[in-house]
Design a protein around this motif. Structure first.
Motif, PDB file in Angstrom:
ATOM      1  N   THR A   1       3.116  -0.995  -1.473  1.00  0.00           N
ATOM      2  CA  THR A   1       1.937  -1.012  -0.608  1.00  0.00           C
ATOM      3  C   THR A   1       1.499   0.376  -0.126  1.00  0.00           C
ATOM      4  O   THR A   1       0.307   0.685  -0.158  1.00  0.00           O
ATOM      5  CB  THR A   1       2.158  -1.950   0.599  1.00  0.00           C
ATOM      6  OG1 THR A   1       2.239  -3.292   0.130  1.00  0.00           O
ATOM      7  CG2 THR A   1       0.997  -1.858   1.585  1.00  0.00           C
TER       8      THR A   1
ATOM      9  N   LEU B   1      -2.216   1.676  -0.923  1.00  0.00           N
ATOM     10  CA  LEU B   1      -3.199   1.996   0.106  1.00  0.00           C
ATOM     11  C   LEU B   1      -3.834   3.360  -0.157  1.00  0.00           C
ATOM     12  O   LEU B   1      -5.060   3.522  -0.069  1.00  0.00           O
ATOM     13  CB  LEU B   1      -2.538   1.959   1.487  1.00  0.00           C
ATOM     14  CG  LEU B   1      -3.451   2.274   2.680  1.00  0.00           C
ATOM     15  CD1 LEU B   1      -3.155   1.324   3.839  1.00  0.00           C
ATOM     16  CD2 LEU B   1      -3.256   3.724   3.149  1.00  0.00           C
TER      17      LEU B   1
ATOM     18  N   ARG C   1      -7.816   4.198  -1.088  1.00  0.00           N
ATOM     19  CA  ARG C   1      -8.593   5.146  -0.288  1.00  0.00           C
ATOM     20  C   ARG C   1      -9.097   6.323  -1.122  1.00  0.00           C
ATOM     21  O   ARG C   1     -10.243   6.758  -0.960  1.00  0.00           O
ATOM     22  CB  ARG C   1      -7.735   5.655   0.880  1.00  0.00           C
ATOM     23  CG  ARG C   1      -7.498   4.607   1.967  1.00  0.00           C
ATOM     24  CD  ARG C   1      -6.821   5.217   3.178  1.00  0.00           C
ATOM     25  NE  ARG C   1      -6.742   4.274   4.286  1.00  0.00           N
ATOM     26  CZ  ARG C   1      -6.365   4.610   5.519  1.00  0.00           C
ATOM     27  NH1 ARG C   1      -6.020   5.866   5.775  1.00  0.00           N
ATOM     28  NH2 ARG C   1      -6.324   3.702   6.474  1.00  0.00           N
TER      29      ARG C   1
ATOM     30  N   ASN D   1      -0.799  -1.502   5.801  1.00  0.00           N
ATOM     31  CA  ASN D   1      -1.999  -2.329   5.954  1.00  0.00           C
ATOM     32  C   ASN D   1      -2.210  -3.135   4.680  1.00  0.00           C
ATOM     33  O   ASN D   1      -2.203  -2.585   3.580  1.00  0.00           O
ATOM     34  CB  ASN D   1      -3.241  -1.452   6.198  1.00  0.00           C
ATOM     35  CG  ASN D   1      -3.404  -1.087   7.655  1.00  0.00           C
ATOM     36  OD1 ASN D   1      -2.567  -1.435   8.483  1.00  0.00           O
ATOM     37  ND2 ASN D   1      -4.481  -0.384   7.972  1.00  0.00           N
TER      38      ASN D   1
ATOM     39  N   MET E   1      -7.092  -2.942   2.974  1.00  0.00           N
ATOM     40  CA  MET E   1      -6.553  -1.594   2.836  1.00  0.00           C
ATOM     41  C   MET E   1      -7.621  -0.527   3.098  1.00  0.00           C
ATOM     42  O   MET E   1      -7.316   0.548   3.609  1.00  0.00           O
ATOM     43  CB  MET E   1      -5.967  -1.394   1.435  1.00  0.00           C
ATOM     44  CG  MET E   1      -4.657  -2.104   1.213  1.00  0.00           C
ATOM     45  SD  MET E   1      -3.986  -1.751  -0.424  1.00  0.00           S
ATOM     46  CE  MET E   1      -2.327  -2.399  -0.224  1.00  0.00           C
ATOM     47  N   ASN E   2      -8.858  -0.824   2.756  1.00  0.00           N
ATOM     48  CA  ASN E   2      -9.933   0.151   2.909  1.00  0.00           C
ATOM     49  C   ASN E   2     -10.603   0.065   4.273  1.00  0.00           C
ATOM     50  O   ASN E   2     -11.477   0.864   4.597  1.00  0.00           O
ATOM     51  CB  ASN E   2     -10.980  -0.052   1.794  1.00  0.00           C
ATOM     52  CG  ASN E   2     -11.922   1.128   1.674  1.00  0.00           C
ATOM     53  OD1 ASN E   2     -11.496   2.259   1.492  1.00  0.00           O
ATOM     54  ND2 ASN E   2     -13.215   0.874   1.805  1.00  0.00           N
TER      55      ASN E   2
END
Length: 289
Positions: free
Chosen positions: A119, A123, A127, A163, A229-230
């Protein structure tokens, strides 16, 4: 006496290496998928999105986040493949391979573990890929995966690195079942016929079918994972709020980027297995009879 290649098994790290190599080939498709999933304006197709990116940022922009993508595969895929490949031989009884249910159990556990471990890099990957869509003043400008991990940990807290971990793990369980358990079963069934042997044709056929199944199983969860995540801090109150907000845009919103996802996941699954099977055949170890 010639050894039976069908009895040759992979080493624990083969899956991670094969996945990283495949990610280098399919990264632009992964980037387009992320852009389509996070796009909330007028509906736009993958080809048009690609043209817009190249025109505004140049061809190299299609490889934004490549270091994070490779890092993700060396954590996420290394873990799930390693667990599956190490545990599967232990479940072989009287020379018979595990049942489909047992394969799915191994894939689910391995996928969950890989989803958690992968994860943070996932993430950063999302991004970095999405950065070029943002105004210059709002871009995060991570130099590479390690810089991204450090910046998030120091500026937003270590917990932020996880996240979307719930969605990432759920997706990993589904996709690992599609890519590993179903591939394994399909390949086994093909080899039982007189038309297939343990070669690249069989690997290609089985991986194409597995990639199709994996895409169908994971797309809605993948959309949720990408959005979480974003998301900016406080944008969603939780997973259910993200589901509701996405649902307000229509049922098809859960399948945004489906075609690029399939176009990416199909070739990615094929490449993973072609690379992994070649590693197995050339550097694997012989299974005890």
């Amino acid at each position: 006496m010639q050894l039976d290649n069908t009895k040759r098994i992979s080493k624990w790290y083969h899956g991670g290496l094969a996945s990283a190599a495949a990610a280098c080939c399919t990264h632009p498709l992964d980037l387009l998928k992320v852009h389509l999933q996070t796009h909330q304006g007028t509906r736009i197709g993958g080809t048009q999105m690609a043209v817009n990116i190249v025109r505004s940022q140049g061809v190299i922009a299609l490889y934004n986040g490549l270091s994070a993508s490779v890092g993700r595969q060396l954590t996420y895929s290394m873990t799930r493949f390693a667990f599956y490949d190490v545990m599967k031989p232990l479940m072989i009884k009287e020379g018979k391979d595990p049942t489909m249910a047992q394969k799915m159990l191994l894939a689910s556990i391995g996928g969950f573990m890989g989803g958690v471990v992968g994860t943070p890099c996932d993430l950063i990957n999302v991004r970095m890929q999405n950065d070029i869509k943002l105004p210059v003043e709002l871009r995060r400008n991570y130099k590479h995966v390690f810089d991204g991990l450090y910046q998030v940990a120091t500026k937003e807290g270590v917990s932020t690195l996880f996240n979307g971990v719930t969605m990432a793990s759920a997706r990993a369980v589904l996709i690992t079942n599609g890519q590993l358990a179903f591939y394994d079963q399909i390949k086994e069934n093909l080899l039982q016929t007189s038309f297939f042997q343990d070669n690249i044709i069989t690997h290609f056929t089985a991986s194409l079918m597995a990639g199709t199944i994996a895409t169908a199983m994971t797309q809605p969860v993948d959309v949720m994972k990408t959005r979480l995540m974003n998301a900016k801090k406080g944008e969603y109150r939780g997973i259910w709020d993200c589901v509701v907000q996405t649902g307000k845009q229509g049922p098809l919103s859960f399948f945004k980027g489906f075609v690029p996802a399939f176009i990416r996941l199909g070739p990615q699954t094929i490449l993973i297995w072609v690379f992994k099977e070649q590693l197995r055949l050339r550097f694997g170890k012989q299974r005890d009879q």
